[in-house]
Design a protein around this motif. Structure first.
Motif, PDB file in Angstrom:
ATOM      1  N   LEU A  24       8.616   5.744  -1.814  1.00  0.00           N
ATOM      2  CA  LEU A  24       7.381   5.584  -1.059  1.00  0.00           C
ATOM      3  C   LEU A  24       6.250   6.406  -1.624  1.00  0.00           C
ATOM      4  CD1 LEU A  24       8.797   5.491   2.547  1.00  0.00           C
ATOM      5  CD2 LEU A  24       8.303   3.615   0.991  1.00  0.00           C
ATOM      6  N   SER A  25       6.553   7.383  -2.495  1.00  0.00           N
ATOM      7  CA  SER A  25       5.474   8.142  -3.126  1.00  0.00           C
ATOM      8  C   SER A  25       4.720   7.286  -4.122  1.00  0.00           C
ATOM      9  CB  SER A  25       6.033   9.376  -3.833  1.00  0.00           C
ATOM     10  OG  SER A  25       6.851   8.970  -4.907  1.00  0.00           O
ATOM     11  N   GLU A  26       5.311   6.153  -4.532  1.00  0.00           N
ATOM     12  CA  GLU A  26       4.644   5.269  -5.476  1.00  0.00           C
ATOM     13  C   GLU A  26       3.970   4.102  -4.782  1.00  0.00           C
ATOM     14  OE1 GLU A  26       4.465   5.936  -8.667  1.00  0.00           O
ATOM     15  OE2 GLU A  26       5.570   7.768  -8.309  1.00  0.00           O
ATOM     16  N   LEU A  27       3.827   4.201  -3.453  1.00  0.00           N
ATOM     17  CA  LEU A  27       3.264   3.089  -2.716  1.00  0.00           C
ATOM     18  C   LEU A  27       1.776   3.262  -2.524  1.00  0.00           C
ATOM     19  CD1 LEU A  27       5.929   2.578   0.078  1.00  0.00           C
ATOM     20  CD2 LEU A  27       5.668   1.305  -2.043  1.00  0.00           C
ATOM     21  N   THR A  28       1.094   2.159  -2.405  1.00  0.00           N
ATOM     22  CA  THR A  28      -0.305   2.175  -2.004  1.00  0.00           C
ATOM     23  C   THR A  28      -0.437   1.302  -0.782  1.00  0.00           C
ATOM     24  OG1 THR A  28      -0.874   0.261  -3.345  1.00  0.00           O
ATOM     25  CG2 THR A  28      -1.071   2.413  -4.383  1.00  0.00           C
ATOM     26  N   SER A  36      -6.000  -4.062  10.991  1.00  0.00           N
ATOM     27  CA  SER A  36      -4.803  -4.884  10.857  1.00  0.00           C
ATOM     28  C   SER A  36      -3.698  -4.230  10.065  1.00  0.00           C
ATOM     29  CB  SER A  36      -5.169  -6.219  10.199  1.00  0.00           C
ATOM     30  OG  SER A  36      -5.766  -6.006   8.937  1.00  0.00           O
ATOM     31  N   GLY A  37      -3.815  -2.942   9.772  1.00  0.00           N
ATOM     32  CA  GLY A  37      -2.728  -2.248   9.102  1.00  0.00           C
ATOM     33  C   GLY A  37      -2.783  -2.391   7.596  1.00  0.00           C
ATOM     34  N   PHE A  38      -1.626  -2.165   6.937  1.00  0.00           N
ATOM     35  CA  PHE A  38      -1.582  -2.053   5.493  1.00  0.00           C
ATOM     36  C   PHE A  38      -0.406  -2.808   4.931  1.00  0.00           C
ATOM     37  CE2 PHE A  38      -3.771   1.520   7.183  1.00  0.00           C
ATOM     38  CZ  PHE A  38      -4.845   1.684   6.338  1.00  0.00           C
ATOM     39  N   VAL A  39      -0.580  -3.272   3.703  1.00  0.00           N
ATOM     40  CA  VAL A  39       0.514  -3.837   2.929  1.00  0.00           C
ATOM     41  C   VAL A  39       0.738  -2.916   1.746  1.00  0.00           C
ATOM     42  CG1 VAL A  39       1.292  -5.766   1.538  1.00  0.00           C
ATOM     43  CG2 VAL A  39      -0.016  -6.189   3.617  1.00  0.00           C
ATOM     44  N   MET A  40       1.973  -2.477   1.545  1.00  0.00           N
ATOM     45  CA  MET A  40       2.254  -1.490   0.520  1.00  0.00           C
ATOM     46  C   MET A  40       2.399  -2.129  -0.853  1.00  0.00           C
ATOM     47  SD  MET A  40       2.016   1.224   2.112  1.00  0.00           S
ATOM     48  CE  MET A  40       2.024   1.802   3.814  1.00  0.00           C
ATOM     49  N   ASP A  41       1.926  -1.452  -1.858  1.00  0.00           N
ATOM     50  CA  ASP A  41       1.957  -1.944  -3.224  1.00  0.00           C
ATOM     51  C   ASP A  41       2.233  -0.759  -4.132  1.00  0.00           C
ATOM     52  OD1 ASP A  41       1.778  -3.586  -5.342  1.00  0.00           O
ATOM     53  OD2 ASP A  41      -0.286  -4.255  -4.985  1.00  0.00           O
ATOM     54  N   GLY A  42       2.330  -0.967  -5.428  1.00  0.00           N
ATOM     55  CA  GLY A  42       2.668   0.123  -6.335  1.00  0.00           C
ATOM     56  C   GLY A  42       1.452   0.857  -6.852  1.00  0.00           C
ATOM     57  N   ARG A  43       1.613   2.132  -7.182  1.00  0.00           N
ATOM     58  CA  ARG A  43       0.535   2.898  -7.792  1.00  0.00           C
ATOM     59  C   ARG A  43       1.133   4.022  -8.618  1.00  0.00           C
ATOM     60  NH1 ARG A  43      -0.492   8.111  -6.010  1.00  0.00           N
ATOM     61  NH2 ARG A  43       0.387   8.608  -3.981  1.00  0.00           N
ATOM     62  N   TYR A 122      -0.429   8.456   2.407  1.00  0.00           N
ATOM     63  CA  TYR A 122      -1.679   8.746   3.112  1.00  0.00           C
ATOM     64  C   TYR A 122      -2.902   8.540   2.226  1.00  0.00           C
ATOM     65  CZ  TYR A 122      -2.054  13.196   0.620  1.00  0.00           C
ATOM     66  OH  TYR A 122      -2.191  14.155  -0.361  1.00  0.00           O
ATOM     67  N   ILE A 123      -2.719   8.632   0.912  1.00  0.00           N
ATOM     68  CA  ILE A 123      -3.853   8.482  -0.005  1.00  0.00           C
ATOM     69  C   ILE A 123      -4.508   7.117   0.146  1.00  0.00           C
ATOM     70  CG2 ILE A 123      -4.512   8.355  -2.442  1.00  0.00           C
ATOM     71  CD1 ILE A 123      -4.051  11.157  -1.470  1.00  0.00           C
ATOM     72  N   LYS A 124      -3.701   6.067   0.127  1.00  0.00           N
ATOM     73  CA  LYS A 124      -4.262   4.725   0.234  1.00  0.00           C
ATOM     74  C   LYS A 124      -4.589   4.339   1.666  1.00  0.00           C
ATOM     75  CE  LYS A 124      -4.417   3.890  -4.066  1.00  0.00           C
ATOM     76  NZ  LYS A 124      -5.745   3.717  -4.719  1.00  0.00           N
ATOM     77  N   MET A 125      -3.929   4.956   2.625  1.00  0.00           N
ATOM     78  CA  MET A 125      -4.321   4.706   4.018  1.00  0.00           C
ATOM     79  C   MET A 125      -5.756   5.150   4.256  1.00  0.00           C
ATOM     80  SD  MET A 125      -0.984   5.746   6.284  1.00  0.00           S
ATOM     81  CE  MET A 125       0.634   5.050   5.943  1.00  0.00           C
ATOM     82  N   PHE A 126      -6.121   6.294   3.651  1.00  0.00           N
ATOM     83  CA  PHE A 126      -7.475   6.809   3.791  1.00  0.00           C
ATOM     84  C   PHE A 126      -8.404   6.309   2.687  1.00  0.00           C
ATOM     85  CE2 PHE A 126      -5.342  10.656   5.904  1.00  0.00           C
ATOM     86  CZ  PHE A 126      -5.467  10.077   7.149  1.00  0.00           C
TER      87      PHE A 126
END
Length: 467
Positions: A24-28, A36-43, A122-126
């Motif tokens: 999950l540390s590699e998620l965006t 409407s929330g978030f869809v996780m992707d790679g980063r 949290y990086i991509k959430m914000f």
């Protein structure tokens, strides 16, 4: 960071697995419109340079010093206010607002450590750049504001000890001016980009509901709701500063010029954070047509009767000192406050943290191993969740301590009320951990099993300043 290492936190972390490990540390998180929330992707996060590592180590040492100085000054101020309550009553009230603001910034650093330890994106959430930049910015801002508040507090206590009653009242007001100047400093220094990010978020909050609501918008607005009293204390400070042109310091402390005469403006300022979240919820409903947003708007609307009832009670006490606990205004305040406390507590544990939902019971094909909790839990030991559910209940109803004359009479009123305000800041700090965790788990498959692991010497994450 590229190696996926995070903060050195003594927690057990749940490693969510399905067909393969989910790092999950590699998620965006990609923003899907508004509300409407978030869809996780790679980063892949940027790695710091060697020079940045050296600077971060030096800043870390300074930051630890700022924490110590900040804590010592806060304790000295509380001791002085309890001993010389009449002499420092106004100054203490002006200093406590800025104290809670700086305290929340310090606590946000601990939030970051916890999110990093839980591999929460949290990086991509914000919608930020990378965790290296965020950590350095928050660490630097907290260090600067912490030293600034400590300096203002020290000067206030020194002038009080020297019995400079006129000069001492200017210091807390000028501290507010200095903090405001720091945050709006227009030149590209003192973490300019991070401060501009916060200013942009605050602008979108101020003009709610004109703009679509991002995760950062409503999260920062929730932080402001825990700092609602800061707006009132700031107004008191400005009133005190203006009043010094017409009254002496002694007159301002003895007469209710700034304590009572400006009730209307104080009530409006206290209601502003709730209004911003109320407007955001209405905008979310307009964009998504989802009923929970209306229910969330009702939660913030319940704040308005509570504030009005508190103003009525304070006004009644001017004419009838025994209105507290005996007059009709007291009962109106008590009923509205209890109703709001129940409303917000249920919303905390069920909607913000995802507990006590259907998938915790046999009605769901996926049953949680932990009764009343979620299927996916990223922090361990899991009893922490049950402890937080109980602690949130205690903190939400902490205002009931006012009804106990024995406890309420042990310390001066301003000091006691300040303790309650600080407890709300701490409650918000704890709320932040599970709110972002729930936001992340909503994107995980329900049938993905979890496996807990504990940090050891070989897999302990590393923060930037520890590299």
């Amino acid at each position: 960071m590229a190696d996926g290492k995070h903060g050195d936190v003594p927690l057990l972390i749940s490693d969510v697995r399905q067909d393969r490990p989910h790092d999950l540390s590699e998620l965006t998180s990609v923003r899907q419109g508004s509300c409407s929330g978030f869809v996780m992707d790679g980063r892949i996060a940027d790695s710091p340079t060697v020079a940045s590592k050296v600077n971060a180590t030096v800043n870390s040492q300074r930051h630890r010093l700022s924490v110590i100085v900040f804590a010592v000054c806060a304790l000295l101020l509380a001791f002085a206010a309890s001993r010389w309550s009449e002499l420092l009553s106004a100054e203490f009230r002006m200093l406590r607002g800025s104290f809670n603001v700086v305290l929340l910034i310090y606590l946000f650093l601990l939030n970051i450590r916890g999110w990093r330890a839980g591999n929460i994106s949290y990086i991509k959430m914000f919608e930020l750049d990378n965790d290296w930049t965020v950590w350095n910015s928050v660490s630097g801002v907290s260090m600067h504001t912490g030293f600034l508040w400590s300096f203002g507090c020290s000067v206030t206590l020194l002038l009080c000890a020297l019995n400079r009653t006129t000069a001492v009242s200017y210091v807390p007001v000028m501290l507010w001016v200095a903090l405001f100047t720091y945050f709006v400093w227009p030149f590209k220094s003192y973490f300019f980009e991070s401060r501009m990010w916060m200013i942009n978020v605050l602008y979108r909050i101020l003009v709610s509901p004109i703009h679509e609501v991002s995760f950062a918008d409503f999260w920062v607005a929730d932080q402001l709701n825990s700092l609602a009293s800061v707006f009132v204390d700031f107004e008191f400070s400005m009133c005190f500063l203006v009043g010094l042109g017409s009254y002496s310091v002694a007159d301002l402390k003895e007469m209710p010029v700034c304590r009572i005469a400006t009730w209307n403006s104080q009530l409006i300022l206290a209601a502003l954070p709730a209004w911003w979240r109320f407007a955001q919820c209405l905008r979310c409903y307009y964009d998504t047509k989802e009923i929970p947003h209306l229910l969330n708007a009702g939660k913030y609307f319940s704040t308005f009767p509570t504030i009005v009832a508190a103003g009525m009670l304070a006004t009644a006490q001017l004419n009838r000192p025994h209105a507290w606990q005996t007059g009709p205004e007291f009962h109106i305040w008590l009923y509205t406050t209890v109703f709001r406390a129940v409303y917000v507590y249920v919303w905390d544990v069920r909607m913000d943290w995802g507990f006590f939902k259907c998938n915790s019971f046999p009605c769901s094909p996926v049953r949680s191993k932990h009764p009343f909790l979620r299927t996916h839990l990223l922090f361990s030991p899991h009893w922490v969740y049950y402890g937080m559910i109980l602690l949130d209940l205690v903190l939400r109803f902490s205002f009931l301590v006012k009804l106990c004359p024995v406890i309420f009479g042990m310390v001066p009123g301003d000091v006691f009320f300040s303790i309650l305000l600080t407890m709300e800041v701490v409650r918000r700090f704890l709320w932040n951990f599970f709110r972002l965790e729930y936001e992340q788990t909503k994107s995980m498959p329900e049938d993905a099993p979890t496996k807990s692991r504990q940090f050891s010497a070989g897999n302990t994450p590393t923060l930037p300043h520890e590299m």
